[in-house]
Scaffold this motif. Structure first.
Motif, PDB file in Angstrom:
ATOM      1  N   VAL A  44     -33.917  -5.814 -12.140  1.00 37.72           N
ATOM      2  CA  VAL A  44     -34.471  -7.106 -11.726  1.00 37.72           C
ATOM      3  C   VAL A  44     -34.270  -7.209 -10.216  1.00 37.72           C
ATOM      4  O   VAL A  44     -33.133  -7.285  -9.743  1.00 37.72           O
ATOM      5  N   PRO A  45     -35.350  -7.183  -9.445  1.00 36.41           N
ATOM      6  CA  PRO A  45     -35.224  -7.173  -7.987  1.00 36.41           C
ATOM      7  C   PRO A  45     -34.901  -8.550  -7.411  1.00 36.41           C
ATOM      8  O   PRO A  45     -35.570  -9.533  -7.732  1.00 36.41           O
ATOM      9  N   VAL A  46     -33.856  -8.615  -6.576  1.00 36.34           N
ATOM     10  CA  VAL A  46     -33.414  -9.879  -5.986  1.00 36.34           C
ATOM     11  C   VAL A  46     -33.149  -9.694  -4.492  1.00 36.34           C
ATOM     12  O   VAL A  46     -32.932  -8.586  -4.025  1.00 36.34           O
ATOM     13  N   THR A  47     -33.157 -10.815  -3.757  1.00 37.93           N
ATOM     14  CA  THR A  47     -32.874 -10.753  -2.324  1.00 37.93           C
ATOM     15  C   THR A  47     -31.396 -10.912  -2.024  1.00 37.93           C
ATOM     16  O   THR A  47     -30.869 -10.240  -1.149  1.00 37.93           O
ATOM     17  N   ASP A  48     -30.724 -11.791  -2.739  1.00 32.69           N
ATOM     18  CA  ASP A  48     -29.312 -12.090  -2.501  1.00 32.69           C
ATOM     19  C   ASP A  48     -28.551 -11.790  -3.794  1.00 32.69           C
ATOM     20  O   ASP A  48     -28.625 -12.561  -4.762  1.00 32.69           O
ATOM     21  N   ILE A  60     -27.123 -19.053 -16.638  1.00 29.40           N
ATOM     22  CA  ILE A  60     -27.771 -18.515 -17.838  1.00 29.40           C
ATOM     23  C   ILE A  60     -26.750 -18.047 -18.871  1.00 29.40           C
ATOM     24  O   ILE A  60     -27.032 -18.031 -20.062  1.00 29.40           O
ATOM     25  N   GLY A  61     -25.558 -17.667 -18.434  1.00 30.13           N
ATOM     26  CA  GLY A  61     -24.510 -17.286 -19.382  1.00 30.13           C
ATOM     27  C   GLY A  61     -24.381 -15.801 -19.651  1.00 30.13           C
ATOM     28  O   GLY A  61     -23.741 -15.405 -20.631  1.00 30.13           O
ATOM     29  N   PHE A  62     -24.965 -14.957 -18.785  1.00 30.76           N
ATOM     30  CA  PHE A  62     -24.822 -13.515 -18.953  1.00 30.76           C
ATOM     31  C   PHE A  62     -23.370 -13.106 -18.680  1.00 30.76           C
ATOM     32  O   PHE A  62     -22.658 -13.766 -17.928  1.00 30.76           O
ATOM     33  N   ASN A  63     -22.969 -11.990 -19.267  1.00 28.22           N
ATOM     34  CA  ASN A  63     -21.668 -11.391 -18.983  1.00 28.22           C
ATOM     35  C   ASN A  63     -21.810 -10.461 -17.789  1.00 28.22           C
ATOM     36  O   ASN A  63     -22.774  -9.700 -17.703  1.00 28.22           O
ATOM     37  N   ALA A  64     -20.845 -10.506 -16.876  1.00 28.59           N
ATOM     38  CA  ALA A  64     -20.824  -9.584 -15.746  1.00 28.59           C
ATOM     39  C   ALA A  64     -20.057  -8.335 -16.186  1.00 28.59           C
ATOM     40  O   ALA A  64     -18.840  -8.353 -16.302  1.00 28.59           O
ATOM     41  N   ASP A  65     -20.785  -7.251 -16.440  1.00 25.29           N
ATOM     42  CA  ASP A  65     -20.182  -6.020 -16.943  1.00 25.29           C
ATOM     43  C   ASP A  65     -19.603  -5.156 -15.832  1.00 25.29           C
ATOM     44  O   ASP A  65     -18.504  -4.624 -15.968  1.00 25.29           O
ATOM     45  N   HIS A  66     -20.379  -4.972 -14.763  1.00 22.58           N
ATOM     46  CA  HIS A  66     -19.972  -4.107 -13.654  1.00 22.58           C
ATOM     47  C   HIS A  66     -20.454  -4.708 -12.348  1.00 22.58           C
ATOM     48  O   HIS A  66     -21.523  -5.303 -12.300  1.00 22.58           O
ATOM     49  N   ASP A  67     -19.685  -4.489 -11.307  1.00 17.78           N
ATOM     50  CA  ASP A  67     -20.101  -4.830  -9.947  1.00 17.78           C
ATOM     51  C   ASP A  67     -19.462  -3.804  -9.028  1.00 17.78           C
ATOM     52  O   ASP A  67     -18.288  -3.921  -8.680  1.00 17.78           O
ATOM     53  N   TYR A  68     -20.223  -2.763  -8.712  1.00 21.21           N
ATOM     54  CA  TYR A  68     -19.693  -1.656  -7.915  1.00 21.21           C
ATOM     55  C   TYR A  68     -20.457  -1.513  -6.610  1.00 21.21           C
ATOM     56  O   TYR A  68     -21.683  -1.387  -6.611  1.00 21.21           O
ATOM     57  N   GLN A  69     -19.727  -1.539  -5.527  1.00 20.88           N
ATOM     58  CA  GLN A  69     -20.291  -1.209  -4.215  1.00 20.88           C
ATOM     59  C   GLN A  69     -20.058   0.288  -4.049  1.00 20.88           C
ATOM     60  O   GLN A  69     -18.974   0.721  -3.680  1.00 20.88           O
ATOM     61  N   VAL A  70     -21.048   1.081  -4.380  1.00 14.92           N
ATOM     62  CA  VAL A  70     -20.923   2.533  -4.360  1.00 14.92           C
ATOM     63  C   VAL A  70     -20.832   3.038  -2.927  1.00 14.92           C
ATOM     64  O   VAL A  70     -19.993   3.873  -2.607  1.00 14.92           O
ATOM     65  N   ARG A  71     -21.684   2.517  -2.089  1.00 17.91           N
ATOM     66  CA  ARG A  71     -21.688   2.795  -0.643  1.00 17.91           C
ATOM     67  C   ARG A  71     -22.426   1.641   0.021  1.00 17.91           C
ATOM     68  O   ARG A  71     -22.876   0.736  -0.669  1.00 17.91           O
ATOM     69  N   ASP A  72     -22.532   1.649   1.328  1.00 23.10           N
ATOM     70  CA  ASP A  72     -23.148   0.520   2.034  1.00 23.10           C
ATOM     71  C   ASP A  72     -24.552   0.195   1.537  1.00 23.10           C
ATOM     72  O   ASP A  72     -24.938  -0.972   1.474  1.00 23.10           O
ATOM     73  N   PHE A  76     -24.319  -1.833  -7.403  1.00 22.68           N
ATOM     74  CA  PHE A  76     -24.794  -1.845  -8.779  1.00 22.68           C
ATOM     75  C   PHE A  76     -24.096  -2.964  -9.533  1.00 22.68           C
ATOM     76  O   PHE A  76     -22.879  -2.939  -9.704  1.00 22.68           O
ATOM     77  N   VAL A  77     -24.869  -3.975  -9.962  1.00 22.06           N
ATOM     78  CA  VAL A  77     -24.324  -5.098 -10.719  1.00 22.06           C
ATOM     79  C   VAL A  77     -25.054  -5.140 -12.059  1.00 22.06           C
ATOM     80  O   VAL A  77     -26.265  -5.361 -12.110  1.00 22.06           O
ATOM     81  N   GLN A  78     -24.308  -4.903 -13.138  1.00 16.20           N
ATOM     82  CA  GLN A  78     -24.887  -4.921 -14.476  1.00 16.20           C
ATOM     83  C   GLN A  78     -24.477  -6.200 -15.186  1.00 16.20           C
ATOM     84  O   GLN A  78     -23.296  -6.537 -15.246  1.00 16.20           O
ATOM     85  N   VAL A  92     -28.239  -3.686  -4.580  1.00 14.98           N
ATOM     86  CA  VAL A  92     -28.822  -3.133  -3.351  1.00 14.98           C
ATOM     87  C   VAL A  92     -29.111  -1.664  -3.616  1.00 14.98           C
ATOM     88  O   VAL A  92     -28.259  -0.946  -4.165  1.00 14.98           O
ATOM     89  N   GLY A  93     -30.312  -1.217  -3.269  1.00 15.67           N
ATOM     90  CA  GLY A  93     -30.665   0.185  -3.463  1.00 15.67           C
ATOM     91  C   GLY A  93     -30.969   0.544  -4.906  1.00 15.67           C
ATOM     92  O   GLY A  93     -30.952   1.713  -5.271  1.00 15.67           O
TER      93      GLY A  93
END
Length: 157
Positions: A44-48, A60-72, A76-78, A92-93
């Motif tokens: 899902v493409p987003v700006t922020d 909406i009530g989704f669960n935040a499974d992952h939030d990884y800043q792999v590199r600049d 990856f936010v699942q 991003v990316g």
């Protein structure tokens, strides 16, 4: 021919796929099995990213499974709807799609009125309920304009 799990192959080589059955394979015991394909992740493409993550989790009530800043240039936010086997990914990316261009995402809910009432309480701009022969629906968009529907399936007799 339709793929049915557990059909015993009766002739020919058991090491080769039966080409008459689409999306099948033969196991070590000679059974023709259906391949499974499960949709598990939709971009899902987003700006922020932080704003979108807050919207999907808090509103909406989704669960935040992952939030990884792999590199600049790669974050990856699942996020997963409660009870769903399929998640969305924002970040991003992640995708070349323009923000807000994902249209027609749909989730099925047991009671569309109850879910709509909860979303309204949480401040989501959600449509009135639309009743159609194939279900009752409400519609909303995320802050970037990616659009969603929630469907309550009709009672089947």
């Amino acid at each position: 021919m339709v793929c049915h799990p557990g059909i015993r192959k009766t002739s020919g080589s058991m090491k080769e796929k039966d080409r008459s059955l689409p999306l099948t394979y033969v196991d070590n015991f000679g059974y023709i099995l259906c391949m499974q394909m499960k949709l598990e992740l939709v971009a899902v493409p987003v700006t922020d990213v932080d704003r979108a993550k807050a919207f999907y989790t808090e509103k909406i009530g989704f669960n935040a499974d992952h939030d990884y800043q792999v590199r600049d240039d790669l974050r990856f936010v699942q996020l997963t709807p409660p009870g769903s086997a399929c998640s969305i990914v924002i970040g991003v990316g992640i995708t070349d799609m323009p923000p807000g261009s994902q249209k027609g995402l749909q989730m099925v809910v047991p009671d569309v009125k109850e879910v709509r009432d909860e979303l309204v309480k949480r401040g989501v701009d959600v449509s009135d309920i639309e009743v159609m022969p194939w279900g009752s629906f409400v519609f909303f968009s995320d802050p970037d304009g990616n659009s969603w529907s929630l469907q309550q399936l009709p009672v089947r007799n």
